[in-house]
Design a protein around this motif. Structure first.
Motif, mmCIF file in Angstrom:
data_model
loop_
_atom_site.group_PDB
_atom_site.id
_atom_site.type_symbol
_atom_site.label_atom_id
_atom_site.label_comp_id
_atom_site.label_asym_id
_atom_site.label_seq_id
_atom_site.Cartn_x
_atom_site.Cartn_y
_atom_site.Cartn_z
ATOM 1 N N MET A 108 0.865 -1.242 0.033
ATOM 2 C CA MET A 108 -0.054 -0.023 -0.169
ATOM 3 C C MET A 108 0.892 1.450 -0.026
ATOM 4 O O MET A 108 0.660 2.282 -0.737
ATOM 5 N N LEU A 109 1.808 1.334 0.739
ATOM 6 C CA LEU A 109 2.906 2.479 0.839
ATOM 7 C C LEU A 109 3.555 2.554 -0.267
ATOM 8 O O LEU A 109 4.081 3.798 -0.799
ATOM 9 N N ARG A 110 3.924 1.630 -1.032
ATOM 10 C CA ARG A 110 4.836 1.915 -2.390
ATOM 11 C C ARG A 110 3.930 2.666 -3.264
ATOM 12 O O ARG A 110 4.261 3.338 -4.037
ATOM 13 N N HIS A 111 2.243 2.400 -3.049
ATOM 14 C CA HIS A 111 1.521 3.275 -3.972
ATOM 15 C C HIS A 111 1.533 4.527 -3.516
ATOM 16 O O HIS A 111 1.483 5.435 -4.326
ATOM 17 N N ALA A 112 1.425 4.815 -2.264
ATOM 18 C CA ALA A 112 0.913 6.168 -1.710
ATOM 19 C C ALA A 112 2.473 6.931 -1.527
ATOM 20 O O ALA A 112 1.848 8.190 -2.042
ATOM 21 N N VAL A 113 3.385 6.497 -1.618
ATOM 22 C CA VAL A 113 4.413 7.302 -1.436
ATOM 23 C C VAL A 113 4.680 8.044 -2.800
ATOM 24 O O VAL A 113 5.010 9.334 -2.868
ATOM 25 N N SER A 114 4.226 7.565 -3.970
ATOM 26 C CA SER A 114 4.234 8.077 -5.257
ATOM 27 C C SER A 114 2.990 8.747 -5.525
ATOM 28 O O SER A 114 2.943 9.257 -6.511
ATOM 29 N N THR A 115 1.930 8.637 -5.176
ATOM 30 C CA THR A 115 0.746 9.314 -5.323
ATOM 31 C C THR A 115 0.135 10.432 -4.354
ATOM 32 O O THR A 115 -0.152 11.330 -4.636
ATOM 33 N N THR A 116 -0.118 9.782 -3.155
ATOM 34 C CA THR A 116 -0.962 10.474 -2.067
ATOM 35 C C THR A 116 0.046 11.270 -1.208
ATOM 36 O O THR A 116 -0.511 11.913 -0.363
ATOM 37 N N ALA A 117 1.269 10.851 -1.212
ATOM 38 C CA ALA A 117 2.376 11.378 -0.257
ATOM 39 C C ALA A 117 2.149 11.607 1.127
ATOM 40 O O ALA A 117 2.120 12.832 1.459
ATOM 41 N N PRO A 118 1.922 10.746 1.662
ATOM 42 C CA PRO A 118 1.215 10.911 3.153
ATOM 43 C C PRO A 118 2.788 11.320 3.830
ATOM 44 O O PRO A 118 3.634 10.908 3.495
ATOM 45 N N GLY A 119 2.515 11.985 5.050
ATOM 46 C CA GLY A 119 3.625 12.575 5.937
ATOM 47 C C GLY A 119 3.003 13.328 6.944
ATOM 48 O O GLY A 119 1.984 13.449 7.032
ATOM 49 N N GLY A 120 3.939 13.890 8.036
ATOM 50 C CA GLY A 120 3.556 14.776 8.870
ATOM 51 C C GLY A 120 2.698 13.926 9.891
ATOM 52 O O GLY A 120 2.047 14.704 10.803
ATOM 53 N N PHE A 121 3.056 12.728 10.364
ATOM 54 C CA PHE A 121 2.430 12.015 11.395
ATOM 55 C C PHE A 121 2.673 12.571 12.633
ATOM 56 O O PHE A 121 3.879 12.768 12.870
ATOM 57 N N ARG A 122 1.806 13.209 13.481
ATOM 58 C CA ARG A 122 2.192 13.701 14.760
ATOM 59 C C ARG A 122 1.014 13.319 15.872
ATOM 60 O O ARG A 122 -0.192 13.440 15.493
ATOM 61 N N LEU A 123 1.368 13.266 16.945
ATOM 62 C CA LEU A 123 0.319 13.137 17.916
ATOM 63 C C LEU A 123 -0.525 14.201 18.109
ATOM 64 O O LEU A 123 -0.112 15.351 18.152
ATOM 65 N N ALA A 124 -1.942 13.795 18.249
ATOM 66 C CA ALA A 124 -2.840 14.964 18.294
ATOM 67 C C ALA A 124 -3.272 15.095 19.941
ATOM 68 O O ALA A 124 -3.901 16.299 20.032
ATOM 69 N N GLU A 125 -2.990 14.281 20.583
ATOM 70 C CA GLU A 125 -3.216 14.525 22.111
ATOM 71 C C GLU A 125 -2.453 13.370 22.826
ATOM 72 O O GLU A 125 -1.672 12.403 22.413
ATOM 73 N N PRO A 126 -2.095 13.509 24.129
ATOM 74 C CA PRO A 126 -1.271 12.464 24.884
ATOM 75 C C PRO A 126 -1.540 11.188 24.578
ATOM 76 O O PRO A 126 -2.745 10.685 24.515
ATOM 77 N N ALA A 127 -0.773 10.286 24.268
ATOM 78 C CA ALA A 127 -0.981 8.938 23.863
ATOM 79 C C ALA A 127 -1.279 8.176 25.487
ATOM 80 O O ALA A 127 -0.705 8.789 26.500
ATOM 81 N N GLU A 128 -1.748 7.101 25.324
ATOM 82 C CA GLU A 128 -2.401 6.395 26.519
ATOM 83 C C GLU A 128 -1.656 4.927 26.520
ATOM 84 O O GLU A 128 -1.454 4.263 25.385
ATOM 85 N N ASP A 129 -1.159 4.591 27.491
ATOM 86 C CA ASP A 129 -0.458 3.176 27.558
ATOM 87 C C ASP A 129 -1.170 2.400 28.883
ATOM 88 O O ASP A 129 -1.477 2.600 30.087
ATOM 89 N N ASP A 130 -1.985 1.413 28.380
ATOM 90 C CA ASP A 130 -2.774 0.433 29.339
ATOM 91 C C ASP A 130 -1.681 -0.732 29.794
ATOM 92 O O ASP A 130 -2.185 -1.701 30.541
ATOM 93 N N GLY A 131 -0.374 -0.509 29.470
ATOM 94 C CA GLY A 131 0.454 -1.533 30.022
ATOM 95 C C GLY A 131 0.689 -2.411 29.147
ATOM 96 O O GLY A 131 1.927 -3.471 28.782
ATOM 97 N N ASP A 132 -0.130 -2.604 27.884
ATOM 98 C CA ASP A 132 0.196 -3.558 26.832
ATOM 99 C C ASP A 132 0.153 -2.894 25.391
ATOM 100 O O ASP A 132 1.041 -2.950 24.661
ATOM 101 N N VAL A 133 -0.667 -1.983 25.436
ATOM 102 C CA VAL A 133 -1.064 -1.107 24.160
ATOM 103 C C VAL A 133 -0.928 0.359 24.330
ATOM 104 O O VAL A 133 -1.489 0.622 25.256
ATOM 105 N N VAL A 134 -0.184 0.977 23.608
ATOM 106 C CA VAL A 134 -0.149 2.286 23.595
ATOM 107 C C VAL A 134 -0.974 2.720 22.640
ATOM 108 O O VAL A 134 -0.731 2.422 21.317
#
Ligand code: FAD
Length: 614
Positions: free
Chosen positions: A74-100
């Motif tokens: 999927m990303l091979r397609h995306a990097v040359s077409t939709t160019a995703p980027g700038g991923f950043r947290l929108a609010e503090p992440a939560e950790d339940d001990g197993d999953v963030v």
């Protein structure tokens, strides 16, 4: 919407125990790989068993890819077409001990999105388990709302000034006559109306047409005791929520009036009394020719995009039974049942044992009819209170709102769980429900009722998503069956006589009225009726996941077939579902239509293969 798209201040990363810092470092690695157009390195950030669900942001499709291989593809397609980027947290992440759990924002060449990731691992060695990305707005085509809301008044001097109502009147006169809509939505039920509101808001010239005279008539015409089965928190329409004094379960005529008011307030161009008879796509011109009859007058419409929002509960399934023509009493499909008033003291046989069957049996019994339900296969029953508390309460309830889970957030959380593993999230909930209501289920079984919880015990939502049938949300009528007040018979109907329903085992059930609560046909049947059987076969079956359970044949599809995404027929789309689905998915369908209207490039990744024609 924009407030969560703009980057809020995120707590600075501290030690490795800080989930926000760990999550942001994971996003930084993803961003670096995407900047380098290195799909393989990006995919290496995913667990061996992992999922990325994209709602039209990277793929211009609804698509779920699995495992690093799928992500890389999927990303091979995306990097040359939709160019995703700038991923950043929108609010503090939560950790339940197993999953963030990390809410984030991101950008593509065309727009801005948000999403939810579930990350696992030790220290900074996080890997992604589930990722969901959802386009929220197109750059340069943001919705005029909030800080961008329209001014309304036109200050200054203008001798040619037109008032709002004059403009609306002019639009009414011209739309579909001298001005063709870019999008024609066939079907103006809750689905068509919600989509119409989104398209209006996005400035896409659109028209919604319906056979019925007034918005809401779909609900008005149903049996009179009907109330929504889903609670209010799950039912909001886009933009305009129900007020906080709205009943938990809206009576059908109240929801109908709301839909009518909503259509007016949201300025949805809606033609009543308009039946679409035929639609043909002109490949050369890239436009549809749609023949309709509006208030008895033939009208030709020439939209570029055609959306069928004609309803999953629109095409009644009536079985063909020998002897139907000799039966002397009345026969109705559940959609035609007027309600119980005329049937006090009458003998009624209701064929079917799902939602409509129970609702109709309950109301008839209350009116003094002698009612028998014919169960042909097992049914999943969940008590409404238990469903609200255990099944929906964390996402859609006052409790959820108090915990900061808004409707929009709840919709995205729900959408972030990949269909492939959704049943694993559902099974424990239904185990709890089974335990909580053990006495109730025992009494039903003692009365001979055949129960199930879905083939894998995953309950109501999975049944809805897989086959949209086979369940009842109990609001009381199940007790009538458990108590024997509503009679219960089993098996297929063999034939009818002049005054009875005869079952396969020879049981004869005397009847003055037969109600066929036998469900509804597939949505692509509408495409066959309105366009052609060839186009219906080309696009294939709608809804269902390919779970290889009853009425949902494999292979696995990953997403709901054909809904809200490009189909195998150019410029043909399907929309609908319950109020939650109409609200949430209308955004992604509207954004796809808007992008095409603005001639934004929309290269589709992962166009689904068609496996089932009917
Ligand atoms: C008894 C019952 C109870 C339900 N309870 C709930 C609930 O509690 N919550 C919930 O969310 N959902 C509920 N549903 C499901 C819900 O009603 C449907 O999913 C919903 O109606 C779907 O909305 P829609 O807009 O997709 O389709 P519909 O409401 O069926 O609207 C489709 C429209 O298309 C129009 N149409 C069809 N063909 C043409 C044509 N050729 N030309 C012009 N117009 C056409 C029809 O007139 C109709 O108005 C219930 C359904 C039933 C039957």
């Amino acid at each position: 919407m924009t407030e969560t798209i703009n980057r809020p201040d995120v707590a600075a990363p501290s030690g490795t125990s800080d989930p926000s810092g760990r999550a942001q470092r994971w996003f930084d690695q993803l961003n670096a790989a995407l900047r380098a157009r290195d799909a393989e390195t990006a995919a290496g950030l995913f667990e061996t068993r992992s999922f990325w669900r994209d709602l039209v942001s990277l793929t211009w499709n609804m698509a779920t890819v699995e495992n690093p291989d799928g992500v890389a593809d999927m990303l091979r397609h995306a990097v040359s077409t939709t160019a995703p980027g700038g991923f950043r947290l929108a609010e503090p992440a939560e950790d339940d001990g197993d999953v963030v759990t990390a809410w984030f924002t991101f950008e593509t060449a065309a727009g801005r999105g948000k999403g939810l990731a579930r990350l696992r691992g030790q220290g900074d060695e996080l890997r992604c388990w589930t990722m969901m990305t959802a386009l929220q707005e197109l750059r340069g085509h943001e919705e005029p709302r909030g800080t961008r809301r329209p001014k309304g008044a036109e200050h200054g001097i203008n001798p040619d000034r037109q008032t709002w109502s004059e403009r609306r009147e002019q639009e009414r006169r011209e739309l579909g006559e001298s001005q063709q809509p870019y999008v024609l939505v066939v079907g103006g039920g809750q689905g068509g109306i919600a989509l119409g509101a989104r398209l209006r808001q996005l400035g896409v010239p659109s028209l919604v047409v319906d056979k019925h005279a007034r918005p809401g008539d779909q609900w008005r015409s149903r049996y009179k005791s009907l109330c929504l089965h889903d609670p209010v928190w799950y039912d909001h329409l886009p933009y305009l929520k129900f007020p906080d004094n709205w009943p938990v379960f809206a009576p059908k005529d109240k929801i109908a009036d709301w839909l009518e008011a909503y259509t007016s307030i949201m300025e949805v161009p809606w033609w009543g009394g308009t039946e679409v008879r035929d639609a043909a796509f002109d490949e050369a011109e890239g436009r549809w020719t749609v023949q309709a009859v509006r208030d008895g007058r033939a009208v030709t419409l020439r939209p570029t995009q055609l959306v069928l929002a004609t309803g999953m509960s629109g095409k009644p399934n009536v079985p063909e039974i020998p002897g139907m023509e000799v039966f002397a009493g009345e026969q109705q499909h559940s959609s035609e049942h007027p309600g119980p008033d005329a049937y006090a003291g009458k003998r009624v046989v209701v064929i079917g044992s799902n939602n409509s069957a129970f609702d109709i049996c309950g109301a008839l019994w209350e009116t003094g009819a002698d009612v028998t339900m014919v169960q042909r296969s097992s049914t999943h029953i969940v008590k409404s209170d238990s469903l609200m508390e255990i099944g929906l309460g964390d996402l859609y309830s006052e409790r959820a709102l108090a915990a900061g889970v808004t409707t929009e957030k709840a919709d995205l959380i729900f959408a972030s769980i990949p269909y492939r593993i959704m049943h694993e999230f559902q099974i424990p909930l239904y185990d709890r429900i089974r335990e909580k209501d053990r006495d109730f289920y025992q009494r039903l079984e003692a009365a001979g009722f055949q129960l199930d919880f879905g083939e894998d015990g995953s309950g109501l939502f999975m049944k809805y998503l897989r086959r949209a049938s086979g369940y009842y949300i109990d609001v009381g009528a199940a007790e009538l069956v458990a108590d024997g007040k509503v009679g219960l018979a089993h098996g297929e109907v063999s034939h009818l006589t002049e005054d009875s329903v005869v079952l396969a085992d020879g049981t004869a059930l005397p009847a003055d009225l037969i109600v066929y609560a036998t469900g509804y046909g597939s949505m692509n049947g509408w495409a066959a009726d309105l366009i052609s059987p060839e186009v219906a076969d080309r696009v294939g079956k709608c809804w269902g996941l390919g779970s290889d359970t009853a009425k949902d044949p494999g292979p696995w599809e990953g997403e709901q077939r054909n809904m809200w995404k490009p189909t195998a027929q150019e410029a043909l789309w399907f929309h609908g579902g319950n109020l939650h689905q109409s609200r949430h998915y209308s955004l992604y369908l509207a954004l796809q239509l808007k992008a095409r209207y603005e001639q934004i490039d929309t290269p589709v990744y992962g166009q689904a293969e068609v496996h089932h024609t009917g």
